[in-house]
Design an enzyme around this catalytic site. Structure first.
Site, PDB file in Angstrom:
ATOM      1  N   GLU A  13       0.851  -1.202   0.000  1.00 54.60           N
ATOM      2  CA  GLU A  13       0.000   0.000   0.000  1.00 54.60           C
ATOM      3  C   GLU A  13       0.882   1.245   0.000  1.00 54.60           C
ATOM      4  O   GLU A  13       0.541   2.270  -0.593  1.00 54.60           O
ATOM      5  CB  GLU A  13      -0.863   0.053   1.264  1.00 54.60           C
ATOM      6  CG  GLU A  13      -2.046  -0.871   1.287  1.00 54.60           C
ATOM      7  CD  GLU A  13      -2.723  -0.897   2.670  1.00 54.60           C
ATOM      8  OE1 GLU A  13      -3.850  -1.391   2.731  1.00 54.60           O
ATOM      9  OE2 GLU A  13      -2.135  -0.450   3.670  1.00 54.60           O
ATOM     10  N   ASP A 175     -12.482  -1.708   7.639  1.00 57.09           N
ATOM     11  CA  ASP A 175     -11.036  -1.912   7.568  1.00 57.09           C
ATOM     12  C   ASP A 175     -10.561  -2.692   8.782  1.00 57.09           C
ATOM     13  O   ASP A 175     -11.379  -3.230   9.546  1.00 57.09           O
ATOM     14  CB  ASP A 175     -10.297  -0.567   7.417  1.00 57.09           C
ATOM     15  CG  ASP A 175      -9.978   0.078   8.743  1.00 57.09           C
ATOM     16  OD1 ASP A 175     -10.730  -0.159   9.724  1.00 57.09           O
ATOM     17  OD2 ASP A 175      -8.967   0.795   8.828  1.00 57.09           O
ATOM     18  N   MET A 176      -9.232  -2.719   8.986  1.00 50.69           N
ATOM     19  CA  MET A 176      -8.681  -3.525  10.083  1.00 50.69           C
ATOM     20  C   MET A 176      -7.767  -2.723  11.008  1.00 50.69           C
ATOM     21  O   MET A 176      -7.085  -3.325  11.834  1.00 50.69           O
ATOM     22  CB  MET A 176      -7.931  -4.740   9.493  1.00 50.69           C
ATOM     23  CG  MET A 176      -8.855  -5.654   8.695  1.00 50.69           C
ATOM     24  SD  MET A 176      -8.012  -6.973   7.794  1.00 50.69           S
ATOM     25  CE  MET A 176      -7.522  -8.046   9.129  1.00 50.69           C
ATOM     26  N   ASP A 200     -12.576  -3.492  -2.382  1.00 53.00           N
ATOM     27  CA  ASP A 200     -13.599  -4.533  -2.544  1.00 53.00           C
ATOM     28  C   ASP A 200     -14.933  -4.059  -1.983  1.00 53.00           C
ATOM     29  O   ASP A 200     -14.985  -3.244  -1.074  1.00 53.00           O
ATOM     30  CB  ASP A 200     -13.167  -5.818  -1.804  1.00 53.00           C
ATOM     31  CG  ASP A 200     -12.753  -5.526  -0.361  1.00 53.00           C
ATOM     32  OD1 ASP A 200     -11.582  -5.196  -0.133  1.00 53.00           O
ATOM     33  OD2 ASP A 200     -13.625  -5.580   0.523  1.00 53.00           O
TER      34      ASP A 200
END
Ligand code: SAH
Length: 240
Positions: A13, A175-176, A200
């Site tokens: 990223e 998200d995470m 996604d």
């Protein structure tokens, strides 16, 4: 001089963004055993630090999700003393709530968790978090970015109970890391903005992991473009 720290979970990223910035990697910026990487330099008049979560020594993949994110945030704030933390990364989005692949969002409203279910008085709300987000509405309007509530959990896939909580959180983005970073920033009183590019659609199409891999390059390119615009814009605000 304004100090900005950008926190990113995955090397892939960060790569495109790092290529477009003139930063120097610091050798062993944290104590031995801490996997995070630190890149520093100037961006116009700002002192910029990019911290990337690094690789797990046993599993040889990026240190994604909330545990590394929280530690990385604490250490980045200790080391760089930023005026602002930016969490830049990829995320899932809800097509039914207007998300499209490659869109770049600014987190707005609150940062929530969807996988910390603690059905005890007080702990239930603690588990969700719902930390207030810095008001990003005018930034988003200036930069033509969408905004939405981000909900964070430790899984890439989407299970039934998580979905129910994400909907209750009125989140648009999944998200995470963001809420974990927000908790540390709230504790240490450092403003935080999350900028997320959609890889996604969690409510449409192929399984998340398939979409994630298919759309990763597009999302990362858009993330780089918009993060640079955001940095330029923050610079202007600081000049005023
Ligand atoms: N398959 C990837 C794994 C990355 S984990 C790989 O092999 O490299 C997913 C990362 O992207 C996390 O940092 C998370 O914040 C973000 N992400 C992207 N889409 C997501 C989704 N649908 N749900 C949760 N996190 C997502």
């Amino acid at each position: 001089m304004v100090r900005i720290a950008i926190l990113m979970a995955m090397k892939n990223e960060a790569r495109t963004l790092l290529q477009s910035l003139d930063l120097r990697q610091q050798k062993q910026p944290f104590r031995s055993g801490v996997p995070f990487e630190l890149f520093q330099g100037r961006f116009a008049k700002a002192q910029l630090s990019v911290v990337v979560s690094g690789t797990d020594p046993e599993f040889h993949v990026d240190n994604v999700a909330t545990v590394p994110a929280a530690l990385m945030t604490y250490l980045a704030i200790e080391k760089c003393n930023p005026d602002l933390v930016l969490n830049a990364g990829t995320a899932g989005g809800f097509g039914g709530r207007g998300c499209e692949i490659g869109d770049v969002y600014l987190g707005s409203g609150t940062f929530c968790f969807h996988d910390r279910r603690i059905p005890l008085p007080g702990f239930d709300r603690y588990g969700i978090g719902r930390y207030s987000c810095y008001d990003t509405s005018s930034l988003a309007a200036e930069l033509h970015l969408k905004t939405g509530i981000i909900s964070t959990g430790n899984s890439l896939d989407l299970q039934g109970k998580d979905l129910q909580l994400i909907l209750e959180n009125q989140a648009v983005i999944k998200d995470m890391e963001a809420a974990a970073i927000a908790w540390v920033c709230r504790s240490l009183s450092v403003p935080m903005i999350a900028v997320k590019a959609i890889t996604d659609l969690v409510d449409e199409g192929a399984p998340t992991e398939t979409q994630f891999l298919q759309n990763f390059h597009l999302a990362v390119k858009n993330l780089q473009i918009k993060t640079i615009e955001l940095l330029q814009h923050l610079q202007k605000i600081k000049d005023c």
